[in-house]
Each structure stands twice: as structure tokens, then as C-alpha cells.
Design an enzyme around this catalytic site. Structure first.
Site, short mmCIF file in Angstrom:
data_model
loop_
_atom_site.label_atom_id
_atom_site.label_comp_id
_atom_site.label_asym_id
_atom_site.label_seq_id
_atom_site.Cartn_x
_atom_site.Cartn_y
_atom_site.Cartn_z
N GLU A 1 0.87 -1.17 0.00
CA GLU A 1 0.00 0.00 0.00
C GLU A 1 0.90 1.22 0.00
OE1 GLU A 1 -2.68 2.45 3.19
OE2 GLU A 1 -2.91 0.26 3.20
N LYS B 1 -11.25 -0.76 6.51
CA LYS B 1 -10.03 -0.58 7.27
C LYS B 1 -10.41 -0.15 8.68
CE LYS B 1 -6.01 2.55 7.29
NZ LYS B 1 -5.29 3.57 6.50
N ARG C 1 1.01 10.21 0.92
CA ARG C 1 1.54 11.19 1.86
C ARG C 1 2.69 11.98 1.27
NH1 ARG C 1 1.71 7.95 7.68
NH2 ARG C 1 -0.50 7.38 7.75
#
Length: 318
Positions: A40, A128, A44
Site C-alpha cells: 500500500e 479498514k 503522503r
């Protein structure tokens, strides 16, 4: 098989932050070499989109997700770059709605019942759980699973080797996300070998293969009993006579007639047969599918096709 089922077999999703897009391919190759062809890549950093594109082109068999996705624009950029699924830290109805309408798999972050009910309203069955440890950890997931029994979770946040199996041992947890196998200093120093070794260790912990028992072929029931009695006298283990074998404790099984394997068989207990089978097949092992034993719709045992050192090897569900 859909991407969520594949993530479930992988069991562990490395969550990585890439500052230099050129690091993405060797980094993901190191993860793959360690036994995790999944990553993943979080949005960011400004390098995320290019990093995803590079990995998608160079390593198309890596299950590639885009994390920390906050906007529809980021969804579009991630998918165009090659991301197979989207992960967001929270549940943004606009982002989730866009993904659902366009058949893009998404794992929205959920940390309370209201989030989960919103996810259910979009038809999602996997979310999640973030931030996992700070939001209550595995105890929260177990508690929330009572009213939302059909929901599955991919917890991320505060998960390490020490608590990984606390999560994966619960049947409502599909996989877990973590970053301890991708330490920042290793990425900065381009120490891909270190990342591979840390990944191998993480996979070892996750699969937790343990010797359950050794089966020894005997020529007759009388020989099996004689050998078992001698072994129990030697070790102090208790003898237990069964229909097809005689056990010495739970560790040694003396077969009353020749069974699988030239010399016998070895049983390896695992946390998840389906997951262990998937990982071992990636290592090149083949399984005898006809040997699979199923209980309540789930596989509980299966043999490898080939012997090792004259012993048939089978996996056994813990």
C-alpha cells in the site's frame, strides 16, 4: 478471486511511504522476495503517483494499493497509475461513493459504529480499522463484530510482530496493515536486503508453522503398539490407542499399517491453511488437492504432493 480475497490470503499488507519514486520498484521487489507481493503506497508524498506507476509497470503481479487517499482526484490518479484498490484513513462519502459507482475496490477507515453503518449503506463488506491500537485494538473489533457480523476488517495502525497474531487469529480480520518490515532508515539507505529479511520474518510469524506430530509407518498393528510402548517407556509420554494408529503423547503417531509417505508423515499446524497454502505455493510447493479435508466448509488439512526425506507433509489447521 477479488482483491479483498487476495489480500486475505496475503494476510499482511506493508504500508509504505515513498519519498523517491525510483525507490518504489526495488522496495516492492524486496517485499516480494520476502514473501509479500503486496504493498500500500500512501499518498503522503508527492512521489506516490509516480511510484505506483513504476511498480505497476515493473512488477505487475504485486497487489498494489493506494493509501491515504483523501479526494476523488487522488482516486483517479491512483487508478490511472495502476493501483488495484484504494485505502482511505476515514470514510469520506464522496470518495467512497465514487469508488463504488466505478467498481473500484476501497477500504475506508472506520473507527466507530457510525462509520461501519455508513460503509454498510454503500454495500461494503470489508473496511479498514484505523487507527487500530489507539481505537481499541482487537478487543474493539471483537465487540463490534457482534452487531455487525457480516463486516470484515483490515486493521492498520500500531500493529507489529508482537500483536499481529492477536488480530489475524480472529476470523473477522481479513488482513493487517503494518510498516515495521519497511523501516525508514532501510529505505533511506536503500538496504533492500534488510527489508527482504524483515519481511521473511514477518511472514514466518504470520504463518506460524509448528510441528504438530510425526507419523511413523508400521507394518502391522502389533508392531505399531510395540514401537509406541517402547517410545513411551523411553520418554514418559502417555500411550493412546486409536483405530488406525497408536499415539505416544500427541507428538508421535505410529500407524497400524503403511500410510502416506515412504517412512511416514509430518503434520505442520498453521494458523490458516488457506493462507499458508497460498504462501507456500508462491515458494514453488505443490499440493495434492484430492487430499484436502474440509469441515464446516473450511479446509482443515491438506498434503503436499512431494515427500521430503521420505515423509509426506501435511498442513493442519490449528
Amino acid at each position: 478471486m477479488n482483491i479483498m480475497d487476495k489480500l486475505s490470503l496475503a494476510g499482511l499488507v506493508p504500508v509504505i511511504k515513498v519519498e523517491d519514486a525510483q525507490d518504489a520498484v526495488p522496495l516492492c521487489k524486496a517485499l516480494k522476495d520476502g514473501g509479500l507481493p503486496v504493498a500500500e503506497i500512501t499518498f503522503r508524498t508527492a512521489a506516490a503517483e509516480e511510484a505506483i506507476k513504476n511498480v505497476h509497470e515493473a512488477l505487475p503481479d504485486v497487489m498494489l494499493g493506494a493509501g491515504t487517499v483523501l479526494t476523488v482526484d487522488q482516486v483517479k490518479r491512483a487508478v490511472n497509475a495502476g493501483a488495484a484498490y484504494i485505502v482511505s484513513p476515514g470514510l469520506n462519502p464522496t470518495v467512497v461513493g465514487y469508488c463504488v459507482e466505478n467498481n473500484i475496490p476501497i477500504l475506508p477507515g472506520c473507527a466507530n459504529p457510525s462509520d461501519i453503518e455508513m460503509a454498510l449503506s454503500f454495500g461494503l463488506d470489508t473496511v479498514k480499522f484505523f487507527p487500530a491500537e489507539a481505537a481499541g485494538g482487537i478487543n474493539f473489533i471483537k465487540a463490534i463484530s457482534a452487531p455487525y457480523g457480516n463486516m470484515k476488517f483490515v486493521p492498520t495502525g500500531g500493529i507489529s510482530e508482537k500483536n499481529l497474531m492477536d488480530y489475524l487469529s480472529f476470523n473477522k480480520v481479513r488482513a493487517a496493515g503494518g510498516s515495521w518490515m519497511v523501516p525508514g532508515d532501510a529505505v533511506k539507505n536503500k538496504d533492500w536486503d534488510k527489508i527482504t529479511q524483515l519481511t521473511k520474518q514477518a511472514v514466518k510469524v504470520m504463518l506460524s508453522l509448528e510441528l504438530k506430530h510425526i507419523g511413523i509407518n508400521s507394518a502391522s498393528p502389533e508392531k505399531a503398539m510395540k514401537d509406541a510402548e517402547a517410545f513411551c517407556f523411553l520418554t514418559g509420554l502417555a500411550i493412546k490407542d486409536g483405530n488406525s494408529s497408536v499415539f505416544a503423547g500427541s507428538e508421535f503417531e505410529f500407524m497400524k499399517k503403511p500410510f502416506r509417505g515412504t517412512n511416514g508423515h509430518i503434520a505442520l499446524a498453521v494458523n490458516s491453511i488457506a493462507r499458508a497454502k497460498w504462501h507456500l505455493e508462491m515458494r514453488g510447493f505443490a499440493f495434492d488437492e484430492e487430499s484436502a479435508a474440509v469441515k464446516d466448509g473450511k479446509m482443515v488439512a491438506i498434503y503436499l504432493k512431494d515427500e521430503i526425506a521420505g515423509f509426506a507433509i501435511h498442513l493442519l489447521q490449528k
